[in-house]
Write a protein that holds these residues in place. Sequence first.
Motif, short mmCIF file in Angstrom:
data_model
loop_
_atom_site.label_atom_id
_atom_site.label_comp_id
_atom_site.label_asym_id
_atom_site.label_seq_id
_atom_site.Cartn_x
_atom_site.Cartn_y
_atom_site.Cartn_z
N GLN A 53 0.93 -1.28 0.09
CA GLN A 53 -0.05 0.01 0.04
C GLN A 53 0.72 1.38 -0.05
O GLN A 53 0.42 2.33 -0.65
N THR A 58 -1.97 3.90 -6.44
CA THR A 58 -3.17 4.12 -6.60
C THR A 58 -3.56 4.46 -5.08
O THR A 58 -2.86 4.49 -4.14
N VAL A 59 -4.94 5.09 -5.20
CA VAL A 59 -5.39 5.48 -3.95
C VAL A 59 -5.94 4.46 -3.03
O VAL A 59 -6.83 3.51 -3.58
N ASP A 60 -5.67 4.52 -1.80
CA ASP A 60 -5.87 3.37 -1.03
C ASP A 60 -7.35 3.65 -0.27
O ASP A 60 -7.59 4.71 0.00
N ARG A 61 -8.22 2.79 -0.22
CA ARG A 61 -9.55 2.91 -0.20
C ARG A 61 -10.06 1.86 1.11
O ARG A 61 -11.14 1.97 1.70
N SER A 62 -8.88 1.57 1.69
CA SER A 62 -9.33 0.75 2.91
C SER A 62 -9.16 1.51 4.15
O SER A 62 -9.03 2.56 4.19
N THR A 63 -9.44 0.97 5.32
CA THR A 63 -9.44 1.98 6.71
C THR A 63 -8.17 2.00 6.84
O THR A 63 -8.10 3.06 7.86
N ARG A 65 -6.38 3.81 5.01
CA ARG A 65 -6.08 4.98 4.30
C ARG A 65 -5.56 6.27 4.73
O ARG A 65 -4.71 6.87 4.29
N GLU A 69 -1.70 7.72 3.77
CA GLU A 69 -1.79 9.02 3.43
C GLU A 69 -0.78 9.91 4.01
O GLU A 69 0.31 10.55 3.60
#
Length: 127
Positions: A53, A58-63, A65, A69
């Motif tokens: 990750q 790519t944008v992380d869409r998990s908890t 994130r 970030e």
Amino acid sequence: MGQIMGACTYPIVNIEDVFVADARACEQAIRFAFDLRFRCVQIEGDSLTIVKQVNSCTVDRSTLRPIVEDIKGRLRFFDRINFLNAIREANVAAHVLAREGPWFSEERCWVKKAPKMVERMVAVDLI
């Protein structure tokens, strides 16, 4: 070069799962390296999920994130920073610190050395 540059334990509370704990540990490692003014850093962890990750574009869409970030936002402070996956057996020092960390009520840091608990475990592991 195999030299100990420093070690830290941090009290982390309200951890939902092991992935969050691993991500927080990565985040703290980066803060520690920044505080010591390291410019070239290699972060090793045994959570392939976290390493992927953090290395992903790519944008992380998990908890995870917000943590991922925050980690990515700190990358600009380093000349070079690598995130590598290490097998669990190669990560003995980190596991000793993680196991012993909850005994401390506040952050504990060691610079240019390791705490005795890590030195003992790593020495046993090298035999």
